[in-house]
Design a protein around this motif. Structure first.
Motif: not given
Lengths: 207, 201
Positions: B18-31
Motif C-alpha cells: 500500500i502506498y503512503s498509508q499506515d498498515v496498522n489500520d489494516f492490522y486492526i481489522h485483520l488481526k
C-alpha cells in the motif's frame, strides 16, 4: 490553479496574440477569452471529476467550428481555453491533455518546482501576471486616453504604432477607386501590411 | 478503507503493498481473522524475526539472540508450517538487500505473507522482493509521484521562446538582419531563463 489566475492568464494570452496578429481589440473578445479561461474548471465541476474531460484538448474540435460563425471570437475562445491548459501544465499534478483517450498527465518543470494550487507560489504568479496585464491593457486599449495625466502623450508617442504615423517614412498605399453614378463614392485605403480603412467620400452639397 | 481486496489477495497467497498509508489500520481489522504480527518497521531484521518467534512460541526461557538470522528464519518456518502468518510493516523503503533477502525467503518457503507500505523510493536490492507484492492503490501512487506523466517542459519553453521571438519582431523598428538576430537572441534568452528557472530534466 485558481480561477483568478486563469482569468488573468487568458487575458494576457489573448492580448499578446491580438497584438501579434494585428487584430482589433474588442470588449466581447476580452470577455470571451476571460470566460473561456474558466471553462475547463466549469466543465469539470459539471462532470464531477477534477482534471477530467474539461481539461482535454478534444474541446478544440468544437471550438474550431465556432470560427464559421465569427473568426475573431472563435480565436478568443480558443486562446482562452488553451491558456487554461498551458497554466495547468505548470501545476504539481499537470494536466490530462488527451483525456479520455489517454489518462496520463502532461506536466512541465521538475516536480518540486511546479506550482501548487492555492499556495503563495500561485499568488505570486498571479501578482506577476497582473503586473504584466496592466501595461498590456493600457497600451492595447483606449484606456490610456482616459487617464488625465500630463505627459501621457509622450508615452503614446513611444508606441510603435504612433511612431509610424509621425515618421517621415513614405507610406505605401494601394488606392482602389470605384467611381460610379451613385451619389456616394467609396474609396478603399489599404496600407501595405496594415488594416484596410474604408473612407466614404460624400458630395460637397451633402456635407 | 477497503479490506475486501486485501482479504482476496491474502487468500490467493499474494503479498499486499500500500502506498503512503499506515498498515496498522489494516492490522486492526485483520488481526482477529488471521495470525498477524505488526512489526511497524522492517529493521533491524534480527530483532523483528525474534519478535515473530516470541509470538509463535511464547515461552520466556528460550534465548534466540545467540542464533544468526538464517537460523532464526528457519525456526520461524518450522513454527509456521502449514498455517499462514501475516507480517505487517511500514517503511518498505528501509529494507536493505540483506534484510529483503531474509523476508523474501520467508515468503518463498511458504506460510508467511506480508502487508507493507512505503512512501519513498526504495533501494535497488529490495526490488526483487517488491515484485512479489501487489500494489493496492496503484492509481494514487502514480498520481502522487507522477510516475505516469509526460514532461513537456521543452515544448512549453520552445512555445514561449517563439512567442517572445514574434513579439520582438513585431515591436522592433530595426533593419531586417539585426532584427532577426536580436529576435533570435531574445527568444533564446527566454528559453535559457526558463531552463534555469524550471531546472534541467
Amino acid at each position: 490553479m485558481r480561477y483568478y489566475t486563469h482569468m488573468v492568464g487568458a487575458l494576457i494570452f489573448y492580448l499578446t496574440l491580438n497584438y501579434l496578429l494585428n487584430q482589433v481589440l474588442t470588449f466581447t473578445g476580452i470577455f470571451l477569452a476571460a470566460w473561456m479561461g474558466l471553462f475547463p474548471d466549469i466543465m469539470d465541476r459539471l462532470t464531477n471529476k477534477h482534471r477530467g474531460l474539461g481539461h482535454s484538448l478534444l474541446w478544440l474540435i468544437p471550438l474550431t467550428f465556432t470560427s464559421i460563425i465569427h473568426i475573431q471570437f472563435s480565436l478568443a475562445l480558443i486562446i482562452g481555453f488553451l491558456s487554461h491548459l498551458i497554466l495547468d501544465v505548470f501545476t504539481t499534478y499537470g494536466c490530462p491533455l488527451l483525456y479520455p483517450l489517454r489518462k496520463f498527465d502532461f506536466a512541465c518543470l521538475k516536480r518540486k518546482n511546479r506550482i501548487q494550487t492555492g499556495t503563495n507560489t500561485e499568488k505570486s504568479v498571479f501578482i506577476f501576471l497582473i503586473f504584466l496585464l496592466i501595461p498590456m491593457l493600457l497600451m492595447g486599449t483606449p484606456l490610456l486616453h482616459l487617464i488625465p495625466i500630463e505627459g501621457m502623450a509622450t508615452v503614446l508617442d513611444s508606441n510603435p504604432d504612433h511612431q509610424q504615423n509621425n515618421s517621415s517614412k513614405p507610406l505605401n498605399l494601394n488606392l482602389n477607386l470605384r467611381v460610379d453614378d451613385a451619389q456616394h463614392r467609396n474609396i478603399t485605403l489599404k496600407q501595405v501590411d496594415q488594416n484596410t480603412v474604408q473612407v466614404l467620400i460624400l458630395p460637397l452639397d451633402e456635407e | 478503507m477497503n479490506i475486501i481486496p486485501i482479504r482476496k489477495l491474502l487468500d490467493e497467497g499474494k503479498n499486499v503493498m500500500i502506498y503512503s498509508q499506515d498498515v496498522n489500520d489494516f492490522y486492526i481489522h485483520l488481526k482477529n481473522e488471521y495470525k498477524c504480527i505488526n512489526l511497524y518497521e522492517p529493521t533491524p531484521t534480527k530483532y523483528k524475526i525474534i519478535k515473530c518467534l516470541k509470538y509463535l512460541e511464547p515461552s520466556e526461557d528460550i534465548n534466540y539472540s545467540r542464533l544468526n538470522q538464517l537460523e532464526l528464519r528457519d525456526k520461524v518456518l518450522d513454527l509456521v508450517k502449514n498455517n499462514t502468518l501475516i507480517l505487517f510493516f511500514n517503511h518498505f523503503d528501509q529494507l536493505t538487500f540483506k534484510s529483503a533477502q531474509i523476508y523474501h525467503s520467508l515468503y518463498e518457503q511458504g506460510g508467511v505473507l506480508f502487508i507493507c507500505s512505503f512512501n519513498s523510493s526504495f533501494k535497488e536490492g529490495a526490488y526483487h522482493f517488491y515484485k512479489t507484492f501487489t500494489l493496492l492503490n496503484k492509481e494514487e501512487y502514480e498520481y502522487e509521484t507522477g510516475k505516469n506523466e509526460i514532461n513537456i517542459s521543452y515544448t512549453i519553453y520552445g512555445f514561449f521562446s517563439l512567442m517572445a521571438f514574434l513579439i520582438y519582431l513585431n515591436a522592433s523598428n530595426l533593419n531586417t538582419a539585426s532584427l532577426i538576430l536580436g529576435a533570435a537572441w531574445f527568444g533564446l534568452i527566454i528559453f535559457r531563463t526558463l531552463v534555469y528557472a524550471g531546472g534541467r530534466l
